[in-house]
Design a protein around this motif. Structure first.
Motif, short mmCIF file in Angstrom:
data_model
loop_
_atom_site.label_atom_id
_atom_site.label_comp_id
_atom_site.label_asym_id
_atom_site.label_seq_id
_atom_site.Cartn_x
_atom_site.Cartn_y
_atom_site.Cartn_z
N VAL A 1 -35.19 -3.17 11.38
CA VAL A 1 -35.35 -1.72 11.44
C VAL A 1 -36.52 -1.28 10.56
O VAL A 1 -37.30 -0.39 10.94
N ALA A 2 -36.67 -1.90 9.39
CA ALA A 2 -37.78 -1.56 8.49
C ALA A 2 -39.12 -1.83 9.18
O ALA A 2 -40.04 -0.98 9.14
N LEU A 3 -39.25 -2.98 9.81
CA LEU A 3 -40.52 -3.34 10.46
C LEU A 3 -40.73 -2.54 11.75
O LEU A 3 -41.87 -2.19 12.10
N HIS A 4 -39.64 -2.24 12.46
CA HIS A 4 -39.72 -1.39 13.65
C HIS A 4 -40.22 -0.01 13.24
O HIS A 4 -41.09 0.59 13.91
N GLY A 5 -39.71 0.50 12.11
CA GLY A 5 -40.17 1.80 11.62
C GLY A 5 -41.63 1.77 11.20
O GLY A 5 -42.37 2.74 11.41
N ALA A 6 -42.06 0.64 10.59
CA ALA A 6 -43.48 0.51 10.21
C ALA A 6 -44.37 0.54 11.44
O ALA A 6 -45.46 1.14 11.42
N ASP A 7 -43.92 -0.10 12.53
CA ASP A 7 -44.70 -0.09 13.76
C ASP A 7 -44.77 1.32 14.36
O ASP A 7 -45.82 1.75 14.85
N ARG A 8 -43.66 2.03 14.31
CA ARG A 8 -43.66 3.40 14.84
C ARG A 8 -44.56 4.30 13.99
O ARG A 8 -45.24 5.20 14.52
N LEU A 9 -44.59 4.05 12.68
CA LEU A 9 -45.47 4.81 11.80
C LEU A 9 -46.93 4.53 12.16
O LEU A 9 -47.78 5.44 12.16
N ARG A 10 -47.25 3.28 12.51
CA ARG A 10 -48.61 2.91 12.93
C ARG A 10 -49.04 3.68 14.16
O ARG A 10 -50.22 4.06 14.31
N GLU A 11 -48.06 3.95 15.05
CA GLU A 11 -48.37 4.68 16.28
C GLU A 11 -48.25 6.19 16.11
O GLU A 11 -48.21 6.92 17.09
N ASN A 12 -48.16 6.61 14.84
CA ASN A 12 -48.06 8.04 14.52
C ASN A 12 -46.80 8.69 15.09
O ASN A 12 -46.79 9.87 15.42
N ARG A 13 -45.76 7.90 15.23
CA ARG A 13 -44.46 8.44 15.66
C ARG A 13 -43.66 8.81 14.42
O ARG A 13 -43.81 8.20 13.36
N LEU A 14 -42.80 9.80 14.56
CA LEU A 14 -41.98 10.24 13.43
C LEU A 14 -40.80 9.29 13.26
O LEU A 14 -39.94 9.19 14.15
N PRO A 15 -40.70 8.56 12.13
CA PRO A 15 -39.58 7.63 11.94
C PRO A 15 -38.26 8.38 11.80
O PRO A 15 -38.21 9.54 11.37
N THR A 16 -37.19 7.73 12.16
CA THR A 16 -35.86 8.29 11.94
C THR A 16 -35.56 8.27 10.44
O THR A 16 -36.26 7.62 9.65
N ILE B 1 -32.55 -4.89 17.94
CA ILE B 1 -33.71 -4.14 17.46
C ILE B 1 -35.00 -4.66 18.09
O ILE B 1 -35.90 -3.89 18.42
N THR B 2 -35.11 -5.99 18.32
CA THR B 2 -36.36 -6.52 18.88
C THR B 2 -36.56 -6.09 20.33
O THR B 2 -37.71 -6.02 20.80
N SER B 3 -35.49 -5.80 21.05
CA SER B 3 -35.62 -5.37 22.45
C SER B 3 -35.95 -3.89 22.57
O SER B 3 -36.21 -3.41 23.68
N ARG B 4 -35.95 -3.19 21.46
CA ARG B 4 -36.19 -1.74 21.50
C ARG B 4 -37.69 -1.47 21.46
O ARG B 4 -38.40 -1.96 20.58
N PRO B 5 -38.20 -0.66 22.39
CA PRO B 5 -39.63 -0.34 22.38
C PRO B 5 -39.96 0.57 21.20
O PRO B 5 -39.10 1.27 20.67
N SER B 6 -41.21 0.58 20.80
CA SER B 6 -41.62 1.40 19.66
C SER B 6 -41.46 2.89 19.94
O SER B 6 -41.40 3.70 19.01
N SER B 7 -41.37 3.24 21.20
CA SER B 7 -41.18 4.66 21.54
C SER B 7 -39.77 5.15 21.21
O SER B 7 -39.52 6.35 21.19
N SER B 8 -38.87 4.22 20.96
CA SER B 8 -37.47 4.58 20.69
C SER B 8 -37.12 4.23 19.24
O SER B 8 -37.16 3.06 18.84
N GLY B 9 -36.79 5.24 18.46
CA GLY B 9 -36.42 5.01 17.07
C GLY B 9 -35.01 4.45 16.94
O GLY B 9 -34.19 4.57 17.85
N TYR B 10 -34.74 3.85 15.80
CA TYR B 10 -33.40 3.33 15.51
C TYR B 10 -32.83 4.17 14.37
O TYR B 10 -33.31 4.11 13.24
N GLY B 11 -31.82 4.96 14.69
CA GLY B 11 -31.30 5.93 13.73
C GLY B 11 -29.94 5.60 13.18
O GLY B 11 -29.34 4.56 13.48
#
Length: 681
Positions: free
Chosen positions: A41-56, A100-110
């Motif tokens: 989840v930490a690394l998934h959030g870092a990837d979403r942050l890279r794409e300028n997505r708002l982390p959960t 978590i690995t199957s979740r795309p970066s467009s989908s946050g994990y909350g």
């Protein structure tokens, strides 16, 4: 630390199970199906942050820990590396779970996603050999030696997690099959602020540490701790050189406190490490550890708002600490190429643990890594303040004969409030209590299985502001209580559900009733006016018949019932504050002249002995016993064997003395005597 690119390459290798550190590999591979979820989840959030997505909120709590060790741009680079590995890794090689690995970066994990898998994470943590749960009873009794298998497991994985064993939800009560759908949420209000202070006293060397080549024998300890969400100062001990097996080394008097913080609630989280003294840690290390401790508390708070999440058998804070500590292990592997960390442990303690440690302050914690060191820690802080009516329980080893037994444990807060002394009984191998919750006087029950108390559950429509009574008869747990209409009510629990609650005869009283089983018959007693009435019956065989057990004007307060071989024995307070014992057949009375009390006494029968607790005029609780092993028919009148021992024991331990609002109820269970009571302010 290495260069950014070197750290990223180590991260990639670690994510696919190719860490160069054997213990890191073992730590991450030892998890279950959902193991290392929060690392993902930490690394998934870092990837979403890279794409300028708002982390959960959950992703942000974990990404904040990354920011404590590396800068913002590198956090994003780690996110990109994670996505690259997830997309290219061979099936079955990733150390983070598919959820978590199957979740795309467009989908946050909350938090709501984590809540769904907490039950499984709790079970996986419960199966982990390097997770230990410390029962409050063991802590209160000073039983602090850690299990050998647990100590060995931390050597294999390089880390361990320890916390208190408690049921945070309704799982245990539901398992009992209660027909009640309502739970009894009656926690004690938040306490005033108190000082939390923990210090390292010394450590014993079970096995000396050395470099891989065996050249160094120097170690030091570090710690990062927080209390109620407030971070303490990072701690680094002096270096201990020439450490050899069998030594006890003492910490410097001016450098041994690793947490000194005002606290008003929440958790105490401490992470402690043992290092080989080859290198000094940079500031990023302490910042990372403090950030991860904060992450544990933050995630615990997120999951408990607005409704507490059920985690069984591992309590929620310990479950989260287990997953977050693996994040620390993984990050240390990615951030450093050094192999000088011997062992790391995370400890999660509650306010109730601090209350116990006030009276029983010594702890022993094993650190079994490259070396094996037994760290002795001492709590030197203040006791949390609990509101009036808070329930506490104590226990001691109970001999089979008429002697006073072992030392009492220190008091264990149960986290509930009441307006009257709870009832206590041993039933089908577990310890049960029934008490009236302070908010509305509804009667609730809870069960202790040797590890933790279940969440209290409501008993039908029962309500009372007086002490109730419990007794086991014909494999049923019988309950008797005084209702708001002053009528005495009776019902029973069969291990699955409570029977309907019915008025008992025409009895009315302003006090609590008493129950005891004698020779396969159930006896009840209650005070009506100043007269004590008793009744005897056999469930489903004979009905109860009332007998007047004391003359009018003799009894003040609730009665207590003990047992001889075939008869019931009655004890009660008299108008002059003395205690009178009344014996069977003609209920002849005998006064215990040396005792005075302004409270009703309580009696418990065990084997061939009765045990009485009473509060003296000095406010302290006294315990005494009487021998009832001979049949009453052997005597033409009461003899000394039927009388209470004149020397009564004060219930105390060290500097603590039991001074409750009312006389404790007590019972024997698994060769221990337990006493339960509610406290003064």
């Amino acid at each position: 630390m290495q260069s950014s690119q070197e750290r990223i390459e180590r991260l990639k290798a670690m994510l696919t199970g190719r860490s160069s550190n054997r213990r890191t590999g073992a730590a991450l591979a030892s998890s279950g199906e959902l193991g290392n979820l929060l690392l993902g989840v930490a690394l998934h959030g870092a990837d979403r942050l890279r794409e300028n997505r708002l982390p959960t909120d959950l992703e942000m709590a974990l990404v904040a820990a990354l920011h404590a060790a590396i800068d913002g741009e590198e956090v994003k680079a780690w996110g990109a590396a994670y996505r690259e590995v997830v997309q290219s890794a061979d099936p079955g090689t990733l150390v983070v779970p598919e959820v978590i690995t199957s979740r795309p970066s467009s989908s946050g994990y909350g938090v709501e996603d984590l809540a769904e898998v907490i039950p499984q994470l709790s079970q996986e943590a419960g199966r982990a050999a390097n997770v230990s749960l410390l029962t409050a009873e063991d802590l209160a009794a000073g039983r602090i030696q850690e299990d050998a298998a647990f100590v060995e497991a931390m050597r294999e994985t390089g880390f361990a997690v320890t916390g208190g064993a408690r049921y945070p939800g309704t799982t245990a009560a539901a398992a009992a099959g209660s027909q009640d759908t309502g739970t009894a949420q009656n926690p004690a209000p938040a306490a005033d602020s108190w000082r939390v202070r923990l210090e390292m006293e010394n450590f014993y060397v079970e096995r000396a540490v050395g470099d891989q080549g065996g050249g160094r024998d120097e170690i030091y300890f570090t710690a990062a701790a927080s209390a109620g969400g407030k971070k303490g100062e990072p701690f680094v001990s002096e270096e201990f050189g020439k450490v050899v097996k069998g030594q006890t080394r003492t910490f410097s008097s001016n450098n041994k406190v690793f947490l000194d913080q005002q606290c008003s609630g929440g958790l105490v989280v401490a992470s402690i490490q043992v290092w080989e003294a080859d290198q000094s840690n940079a500031a990023w290390y302490a910042n990372l550890q403090k950030a991860l401790n904060t992450t544990i508390e933050r995630i615990d708070a997120l999951l408990n708002n607005p409704v507490a999440i059920i985690a069984d058998p591992t309590p929620l804070p310990v479950t989260i600490a287990y997953e977050v500590t693996k994040v620390f292990v993984a990050l240390m592997d990615a951030l450093r190429n050094d192999d000088d960390l011997s062992d790391t442990r995370t400890f999660v303690l509650s306010r109730d643990d601090m209350a116990i440690l006030t009276h029983q302050p010594n702890l022993e914690w094993n650190f079994n890594g490259d070396g094996h060191h037994i760290l002795r820690v001492r709590y030197t802080g203040e006791r949390p303040v609990y509101p009036e009516g808070s329930i506490e329980i104590i226990s001691r080893a109970q001999p089979t004969g008429g002697t006073l037994g072992g030392a009492w444990s220190v008091p264990i807060p149960l986290g509930w409030k009441t307006r009257a002394t709870p009832a206590l009984a041993s039933y089908r191998g577990d310890l049960y209590t029934v008490f009236s919750r302070s908010t509305d006087n509804r009667l609730v029950w809870s069960r202790y299985d040797g590890t933790a108390w279940s969440t209290p559950r409501i008993i039908g429509s029962a309500a009372s502001d007086r002490p109730c009574a419990l007794a086991v008869h014909q494999d049923q747990l019988h309950l008797m209580y005084t209702g708001g209409d002053s009528k005495v009510y009776h019902g029973w629990f069969d291990g699955q559900q409570w029977s309907p609650l019915q008025p008992f005869l025409d009895w009315k009283t302003g006090f609590g009733p008493a129950l005891v089983e004698v020779h396969n018959h159930l006896w009840a007693a209650a005070t009506g006016g100043n007269t004590v009435y008793a009744a005897k019956w056999k469930q489903n065989v004979t009905g109860p018949v009332t007998r007047q057990a004391s003359p009018s004007g003799a009894a003040y307060g609730a009665p207590a019932l003990g047992s001889s071989t075939f008869k019931a024995i009655l004890d009660h307070r008299q108008s002059d504050d003395s205690i009178c014992s009344r014996f069977p057949d003609n209920w002849t009375g005998r006064e215990v002249r040396s005792w005075r009390t302004r409270h009703a006494p309580t009696v418990h029968h065990s084997g061939s002995y009765d045990w009485m607790a009473h509060i003296g005029t000095d406010g302290r609780v006294y315990l005494s016993w009487r021998d009832t092993h001979k049949a009453y028919d052997e005597y033409p009148k009461p003899k000394t064997e039927w009388e209470w021992t004149n020397r009564a024991e004060v219930i105390e331990q060290g500097t603590w003395t039991c001074t409750p609002l009312e006389t404790p109820a007590h019972t024997t269970h698994n060769r221990r005597l337990y006493a339960i009571y509610h406290t003064q302010a």
